[in-house]
Design a protein around this motif. Structure first.
Motif, PDB file in Angstrom:
ATOM      1  N   GLU A  89       0.871  -1.274  -0.052  1.00  0.00           N
ATOM      2  CA  GLU A  89       0.041  -0.025  -0.176  1.00  0.00           C
ATOM      3  C   GLU A  89       0.879   1.297   0.129  1.00  0.00           C
ATOM      4  N   LEU A  90       0.344   2.196  -0.957  1.00  0.00           N
ATOM      5  CA  LEU A  90       1.108   3.591  -0.794  1.00  0.00           C
ATOM      6  C   LEU A  90       0.685   4.373   0.476  1.00  0.00           C
ATOM      7  N   GLU A  94      -2.902  -1.129 -12.884  1.00  0.00           N
ATOM      8  CA  GLU A  94      -2.655  -2.440 -11.778  1.00  0.00           C
ATOM      9  C   GLU A  94      -2.745  -2.009 -10.304  1.00  0.00           C
ATOM     10  N   TYR A  95      -2.283  -0.928  -9.943  1.00  0.00           N
ATOM     11  CA  TYR A  95      -2.627  -0.313  -8.779  1.00  0.00           C
ATOM     12  C   TYR A  95      -3.907  -0.021  -8.125  1.00  0.00           C
ATOM     13  N   LYS A  96      -4.621   0.583  -9.389  1.00  0.00           N
ATOM     14  CA  LYS A  96      -5.947   0.704  -9.141  1.00  0.00           C
ATOM     15  C   LYS A  96      -6.889  -0.623  -8.919  1.00  0.00           C
ATOM     16  N   LYS A 145      -9.033  -4.384  -2.803  1.00  0.00           N
ATOM     17  CA  LYS A 145      -8.576  -4.229  -1.131  1.00  0.00           C
ATOM     18  C   LYS A 145      -9.880  -3.616  -0.337  1.00  0.00           C
ATOM     19  N   LEU A 146     -10.526  -2.497  -1.108  1.00  0.00           N
ATOM     20  CA  LEU A 146     -11.558  -1.765  -0.779  1.00  0.00           C
ATOM     21  C   LEU A 146     -12.742  -2.843  -0.662  1.00  0.00           C
ATOM     22  N   LEU A 147     -12.933  -3.330  -1.519  1.00  0.00           N
ATOM     23  CA  LEU A 147     -13.930  -4.360  -2.009  1.00  0.00           C
ATOM     24  C   LEU A 147     -14.001  -5.400  -0.921  1.00  0.00           C
ATOM     25  N   SER A 148     -13.075  -6.226  -0.672  1.00  0.00           N
ATOM     26  CA  SER A 148     -12.725  -7.265   0.445  1.00  0.00           C
ATOM     27  C   SER A 148     -12.828  -6.804   1.851  1.00  0.00           C
ATOM     28  N   GLY A 149     -12.090  -5.514   2.126  1.00  0.00           N
ATOM     29  CA  GLY A 149     -12.069  -4.916   3.389  1.00  0.00           C
ATOM     30  C   GLY A 149     -13.381  -4.250   4.075  1.00  0.00           C
ATOM     31  N   TYR A 150     -13.907  -3.784   3.226  1.00  0.00           N
ATOM     32  CA  TYR A 150     -15.105  -3.003   3.713  1.00  0.00           C
ATOM     33  C   TYR A 150     -16.510  -3.347   3.311  1.00  0.00           C
ATOM     34  N   PHE A 151     -16.619  -4.329   2.194  1.00  0.00           N
ATOM     35  CA  PHE A 151     -17.840  -4.579   1.567  1.00  0.00           C
ATOM     36  C   PHE A 151     -18.149  -6.055   1.447  1.00  0.00           C
ATOM     37  N   ASP A 152     -17.384  -6.913   2.350  1.00  0.00           N
ATOM     38  CA  ASP A 152     -17.266  -8.256   2.247  1.00  0.00           C
ATOM     39  C   ASP A 152     -17.432  -8.845   0.734  1.00  0.00           C
ATOM     40  N   ASN A 153     -16.288  -8.357  -0.138  1.00  0.00           N
ATOM     41  CA  ASN A 153     -16.202  -8.855  -1.695  1.00  0.00           C
ATOM     42  C   ASN A 153     -17.591  -8.689  -2.306  1.00  0.00           C
ATOM     43  N   SER A 154     -18.563  -7.816  -2.069  1.00  0.00           N
ATOM     44  CA  SER A 154     -19.727  -7.572  -2.675  1.00  0.00           C
ATOM     45  C   SER A 154     -19.784  -6.290  -3.515  1.00  0.00           C
TER      46      SER A 154
END
Length: 123
Positions: free
Chosen positions: A6-7, A75-77, A83-92
């Motif tokens: 992460e940057l 690639e970074y996007k 990471k956002l999807l898995s960490g905050y939205f339960d991969n949904s």
């Protein structure tokens, strides 16, 4: 491929400029940064950290270096979005989209464009 790190906000700001310029010297990156501008040595240090993290490579021109993105913006996007999807939205993706709609970050024309993309990609 190895896991992307992460940057920090400052590193990401430098990468945004390097992506936009498709590479450059420290002085050129510094010129593009908003006021109040950081010190030259600060930008130089951040770029060397980015090189250590594997985001940047350099070409030598005598004693100076031209820094080039090693990791593409797309690639970074993808990494950050995953990471956002898995960490905050339960991969949904549905939960993430609902969040943006509920926060008024999207209007009906945005949703219409998304529906068109979905239909296009289903073919």
């Amino acid at each position: 491929m190895k896991e992307l790190k992460e940057l920090t906000k400052a590193e990401e700001q430098i990468m945004q400029e390097l992506w936009e310029m498709d590479g450059g010297f420290v002085k050129e990156v510094l010129e593009r940064l908003p006021e109040p501008k950081p010190a030259y040595n600060t930008v130089s240090t951040l770029i060397r950290i980015l090189e250590t993290k594997g985001f940047v490579k350099h070409e030598s021109f005598g004693k100076s270096h031209r820094y080039l993105p090693k990791i593409g913006k797309e690639e970074y996007k993808k990494h950050i979005t995953d990471k956002l999807l898995s960490g905050y939205f339960d991969n949904s993706p549905k939960s993430m989209l609902s969040f943006f709609v509920e926060e008024n970050k999207m209007d009906i024309s945005d949703l219409d464009e998304i529906l068109q993309l979905i239909r296009k990609n289903k073919k």
